[in-house]
Motif scaffolding. Structure first.
Motif, PDB file in Angstrom:
ATOM      1  N   ASP A   1      -1.734  -7.716  -9.253  1.00 48.78           N
ATOM      2  CA  ASP A   1      -0.317  -7.419  -9.028  1.00 48.78           C
ATOM      3  C   ASP A   1       0.297  -8.400  -8.034  1.00 48.78           C
ATOM      4  O   ASP A   1       1.417  -8.890  -8.229  1.00 48.78           O
ATOM      5  CB  ASP A   1      -0.165  -5.987  -8.538  1.00 48.78           C
ATOM      6  CG  ASP A   1       1.287  -5.615  -8.294  1.00 48.78           C
ATOM      7  OD1 ASP A   1       2.079  -5.640  -9.248  1.00 48.78           O
ATOM      8  OD2 ASP A   1       1.640  -5.294  -7.143  1.00 48.78           O
ATOM      9  N   LEU A   2      -0.426  -8.700  -6.959  1.00 46.54           N
ATOM     10  CA  LEU A   2       0.072  -9.647  -5.970  1.00 46.54           C
ATOM     11  C   LEU A   2       0.199 -11.058  -6.546  1.00 46.54           C
ATOM     12  O   LEU A   2       1.150 -11.783  -6.236  1.00 46.54           O
ATOM     13  CB  LEU A   2      -0.846  -9.668  -4.752  1.00 46.54           C
ATOM     14  CG  LEU A   2      -0.813  -8.433  -3.854  1.00 46.54           C
ATOM     15  CD1 LEU A   2      -1.940  -8.492  -2.835  1.00 46.54           C
ATOM     16  CD2 LEU A   2       0.525  -8.310  -3.144  1.00 46.54           C
ATOM     17  N   LEU A   3      -0.756 -11.439  -7.383  1.00 51.68           N
ATOM     18  CA  LEU A   3      -0.724 -12.763  -7.994  1.00 51.68           C
ATOM     19  C   LEU A   3       0.425 -12.899  -8.987  1.00 51.68           C
ATOM     20  O   LEU A   3       0.995 -13.977  -9.149  1.00 51.68           O
ATOM     21  CB  LEU A   3      -2.044 -13.049  -8.712  1.00 51.68           C
ATOM     22  CG  LEU A   3      -3.281 -13.280  -7.840  1.00 51.68           C
ATOM     23  CD1 LEU A   3      -4.538 -13.217  -8.688  1.00 51.68           C
ATOM     24  CD2 LEU A   3      -3.187 -14.625  -7.126  1.00 51.68           C
ATOM     25  N   GLY A   4       0.720 -11.820  -9.678  1.00 53.05           N
ATOM     26  CA  GLY A   4       1.753 -11.851 -10.697  1.00 53.05           C
ATOM     27  C   GLY A   4       1.314 -12.506 -11.987  1.00 53.05           C
ATOM     28  O   GLY A   4       2.141 -12.796 -12.865  1.00 53.05           O
ATOM     29  N   LYS A   5       0.027 -12.733 -12.130  1.00 54.82           N
ATOM     30  CA  LYS A   5      -0.533 -13.308 -13.348  1.00 54.82           C
ATOM     31  C   LYS A   5      -2.041 -13.063 -13.347  1.00 54.82           C
ATOM     32  O   LYS A   5      -2.619 -12.693 -12.308  1.00 54.82           O
ATOM     33  CB  LYS A   5      -0.221 -14.802 -13.441  1.00 54.82           C
ATOM     34  CG  LYS A   5      -0.740 -15.642 -12.286  1.00 54.82           C
ATOM     35  CD  LYS A   5      -0.303 -17.093 -12.450  1.00 54.82           C
ATOM     36  CE  LYS A   5      -0.706 -17.955 -11.273  1.00 54.82           C
ATOM     37  NZ  LYS A   5      -0.264 -19.369 -11.455  1.00 54.82           N
ATOM     38  N   PRO A   6      -2.718 -13.272 -14.462  1.00 57.94           N
ATOM     39  CA  PRO A   6      -4.162 -13.010 -14.503  1.00 57.94           C
ATOM     40  C   PRO A   6      -4.944 -13.917 -13.559  1.00 57.94           C
ATOM     41  O   PRO A   6      -4.533 -15.051 -13.274  1.00 57.94           O
ATOM     42  CB  PRO A   6      -4.526 -13.303 -15.968  1.00 57.94           C
ATOM     43  CG  PRO A   6      -3.247 -13.159 -16.727  1.00 57.94           C
ATOM     44  CD  PRO A   6      -2.176 -13.630 -15.790  1.00 57.94           C
ATOM     45  N   ILE A   7      -6.073 -13.419 -13.110  1.00 58.57           N
ATOM     46  CA  ILE A   7      -6.960 -14.218 -12.267  1.00 58.57           C
ATOM     47  C   ILE A   7      -7.383 -15.500 -12.982  1.00 58.57           C
ATOM     48  O   ILE A   7      -7.464 -16.571 -12.371  1.00 58.57           O
ATOM     49  CB  ILE A   7      -8.184 -13.375 -11.844  1.00 58.57           C
ATOM     50  CG1 ILE A   7      -7.755 -12.345 -10.789  1.00 58.57           C
ATOM     51  CG2 ILE A   7      -9.305 -14.256 -11.312  1.00 58.57           C
ATOM     52  CD1 ILE A   7      -8.842 -11.379 -10.388  1.00 58.57           C
ATOM     53  N   ALA A   8      -7.612 -15.424 -14.289  1.00 58.21           N
ATOM     54  CA  ALA A   8      -8.063 -16.584 -15.061  1.00 58.21           C
ATOM     55  C   ALA A   8      -7.022 -17.691 -15.112  1.00 58.21           C
ATOM     56  O   ALA A   8      -7.340 -18.825 -15.502  1.00 58.21           O
ATOM     57  CB  ALA A   8      -8.439 -16.156 -16.476  1.00 58.21           C
ATOM     58  N   GLU A   9      -5.775 -17.395 -14.725  1.00 60.68           N
ATOM     59  CA  GLU A   9      -4.719 -18.404 -14.691  1.00 60.68           C
ATOM     60  C   GLU A   9      -4.365 -18.828 -13.264  1.00 60.68           C
ATOM     61  O   GLU A   9      -3.396 -19.578 -13.064  1.00 60.68           O
ATOM     62  CB  GLU A   9      -3.460 -17.872 -15.389  1.00 60.68           C
ATOM     63  CG  GLU A   9      -3.674 -17.543 -16.867  1.00 60.68           C
ATOM     64  CD  GLU A   9      -2.450 -16.927 -17.509  1.00 60.68           C
ATOM     65  OE1 GLU A   9      -1.375 -16.920 -16.861  1.00 60.68           O
ATOM     66  OE2 GLU A   9      -2.560 -16.428 -18.641  1.00 60.68           O
ATOM     67  N   SER A  10      -5.138 -18.370 -12.301  1.00 60.92           N
ATOM     68  CA  SER A  10      -4.801 -18.568 -10.890  1.00 60.92           C
ATOM     69  C   SER A  10      -5.769 -19.525 -10.209  1.00 60.92           C
ATOM     70  O   SER A  10      -6.983 -19.478 -10.439  1.00 60.92           O
ATOM     71  CB  SER A  10      -4.810 -17.225 -10.158  1.00 60.92           C
ATOM     72  OG  SER A  10      -3.902 -16.317 -10.753  1.00 60.92           O
TER      73      SER A  10
END
Length: 222
Positions: A21-30
């Protein structure tokens, strides 16, 4: 910054969901940068422990979550290489994964390196702290947690948030980390304080504080 202050990393599904939620995108895209610096300041810290954190072989999940990329940001190296090199690395990262160890040592090197001064401009970056990596964002850690002695000689840390953290509550390997001990510790803290176990994290967005927990915790008010 957007903060996820944990006791023991991304320990359960609720904390994992809070991170996404904090990232605003999947972990795999971060893209992540991991900061192992605090490991070296604690008397029980070892090079092996730092390597386990960086390599994703620690029992406390952080670097092994499936990031698009993971780099290492060692704060003690930054003063010798120049801001023009390392500041772009930090700005390009979606998340900083900050290891546990000694919070005062970490605080010292955040200030010495210039990272502490950069934090206010990182409005969309996530700070995911583990134990000392969380405590460093508080105003005070309390005398109980002072190991490495900073030049200031006191227990003050960055004060990004207005509460302190007692991590690893009721941990089986830390018999001294009882709720009664946390209450005694909190009595010496001049601000609000949370005692959190390893299944608990504190999520902070724009000053709004939310406890994310599959375990137990307590808020102490002075």
């Amino acid at each position: 910054m957007r903060l996820l202050l944990t006791s023991a990393g991304i320990a359960n599904a609720s904390i994992h969901d809070a991170l996404v939620d904090l990232l605003g995108k999947p972990i795999a895209e971060s893209h992540a940068l991991c900061i192992p610096t605090a490991s070296y300041g604690h008397p029980q810290g070892t090079p092996v422990g730092a390597w386990r954190f960086i390599s994703g072989q620690s029992a406390l999940p952080m670097c092994e979550l499936g990031w698009k990329s993971v780099g290492v940001l060692e704060l003690t190296a930054l003063p010798s290489i120049g801001e023009e090199r390392w500041i772009p690395w930090v700005r390009e990262a979606d998340v900083l994964l900050v290891n546990g160890g000694d919070a005062l040592y970490l605080c010292h090197w955040m200030r010495q390196s210039g990272l502490a001064d950069l934090l206010p401009s990182l409005s969309e970056t996530v700070w995911a702290g583990l134990s000392a990596g969380s405590m460093v964002m508080t105003p005070h850690i309390g005398e109980d947690f002072v190991q490495w002695k900073p030049p200031s000689g006191d227990d003050s840390t960055l004060g990004v948030v207005d509460f302190s953290i007692f991590p690893h509550l009721d941990h089986e390997l830390l018999p001294e980390n009882t709720m009664a001990e946390a209450e005694r510790w909190a009595a010496g803290i001049p601000n609000q304080a949370y005692a959190i176990d390893d299944e608990t994290a504190i999520k902070v967005i724009d000053g709004h504080v939310e406890v994310v927990s599959e375990g137990h915790w307590k808020l102490f008010t002075p």
